[in-house]
Design a protein around this motif. Sequence first.
Motif, short mmCIF file in Angstrom:
data_model
loop_
_atom_site.label_atom_id
_atom_site.label_comp_id
_atom_site.label_asym_id
_atom_site.label_seq_id
_atom_site.Cartn_x
_atom_site.Cartn_y
_atom_site.Cartn_z
N ARG A 26 0.82 -1.22 0.00
CA ARG A 26 0.00 0.00 0.00
C ARG A 26 0.85 1.26 0.00
O ARG A 26 0.38 2.33 -0.40
N ILE A 27 2.10 1.12 0.43
CA ILE A 27 3.03 2.24 0.35
C ILE A 27 3.68 2.29 -1.03
O ILE A 27 3.72 3.33 -1.69
N THR A 28 4.19 1.15 -1.48
CA THR A 28 4.94 1.13 -2.74
C THR A 28 4.05 1.38 -3.96
O THR A 28 4.57 1.80 -5.01
N ARG A 29 2.75 1.18 -3.85
CA ARG A 29 1.89 1.42 -5.02
C ARG A 29 1.85 2.89 -5.41
O ARG A 29 1.43 3.23 -6.52
N HIS A 30 2.28 3.77 -4.51
CA HIS A 30 2.31 5.20 -4.82
C HIS A 30 3.58 5.60 -5.56
O HIS A 30 3.69 6.73 -6.04
N LEU A 31 4.55 4.69 -5.65
CA LEU A 31 5.80 5.00 -6.34
C LEU A 31 5.58 5.12 -7.85
O LEU A 31 4.69 4.46 -8.40
N ASP A 91 3.30 -5.31 -8.48
CA ASP A 91 2.27 -4.59 -9.22
C ASP A 91 0.86 -4.85 -8.69
O ASP A 91 -0.06 -4.06 -8.94
N TRP A 94 -0.90 -1.76 -6.90
CA TRP A 94 -1.69 -0.77 -7.63
C TRP A 94 -2.79 -1.40 -8.47
O TRP A 94 -3.82 -0.77 -8.71
N GLU A 97 -5.48 -1.93 -5.65
CA GLU A 97 -5.86 -0.83 -4.76
C GLU A 97 -5.51 0.55 -5.32
O GLU A 97 -5.80 1.56 -4.68
N GLY A 98 -4.90 0.62 -6.48
CA GLY A 98 -4.60 1.92 -7.09
C GLY A 98 -5.88 2.56 -7.61
O GLY A 98 -6.94 1.94 -7.68
N SER A 99 -5.77 3.84 -7.97
CA SER A 99 -6.94 4.52 -8.51
C SER A 99 -7.36 3.90 -9.84
O SER A 99 -6.55 3.33 -10.56
N GLN A 102 -5.35 5.31 -12.68
CA GLN A 102 -4.00 4.76 -12.74
C GLN A 102 -4.01 3.37 -13.36
O GLN A 102 -3.20 3.05 -14.24
#
Length: 304
Positions: A26-31, A91, A94, A97-99, A102
Amino acid sequence: MTASTTPSRGPLLKTLLSLAVLGMLRITRHLPLSWLRALGAVLGWLLYALVGRRRRIAEINLALCFPQHDAAQRRRMVRQHFVLFAQAWLDRGWLWEGSAEQVRSRLRLRGAVHELQSTAPTLLFAPHFVGMDAGWIGLTAHVERRFCGLYARQRNPVMDQWMAEGRRRFGEPHIVAKSAGLKALVSALRAGEPLYLLPDMDYGPRDSVFVPFYGVTAATIPSLSRFARMGGARVLPILSRLTPEGYDITVLPPWQDFPTEDVVADTARMNRLLQEWIDETPEQYYWVHKRFKTRPAGEASFYR
């Protein structure tokens, strides 16, 4: 408490580890995707070095399927496979749980996409490439219709819930438990729900037939042929490839003259075509699975 009544720490530790893994994703998906892929490359190299049992399985599989390559070439293929495997695993953060923006921007549908709008009963043959989860998400995120997929419950309840929710996030898909049997799947096919199948692994001797895969006898589930016959369905292959920009999900045209009256010949045809697709990007196939685990009577295991 006595030793016999003391609660086991195993389930608690597994739950805590699962929560930690999900927290990381959940943190790394924002990278940025390029950073995430670099992290996946590092993780892949670590897995290659540390997970000896799976590395050996992949090496044996590639030795059987690509005997024309020398040992050094196959080792490079295995290392690259572990990198791609780790990148695809990261992957999922995201993907699930990514937008929505995205996800849709990173998943590109290509090929005979218009065939997915047909009301004809349809089987989607999705081989075990590392991007198989991206393929399912790409279809449900981009195509406005209800798809049907099989789901096997995971032993870990935390991961089971996360995976189940992730695969249901777009398009209200019809998810059928593997334990539900054939009737539910055939009914979904006849109701016009394209059925996403991954029948190219070794699921044991039950209901399997032995057909060649890269020239080696391999136990293979003949579900494409059988479902096509029972549901009056056509087969559309779905190939998911990991790329620097995300994933290319290619819809191939429906197979002609399929199924026939010979389920073994149909299944052998499936494996022949699968070989052609694997040859395009061999490192992206799922080599850490014991593809040749089930052997004909009297034949020794390759994995001893």
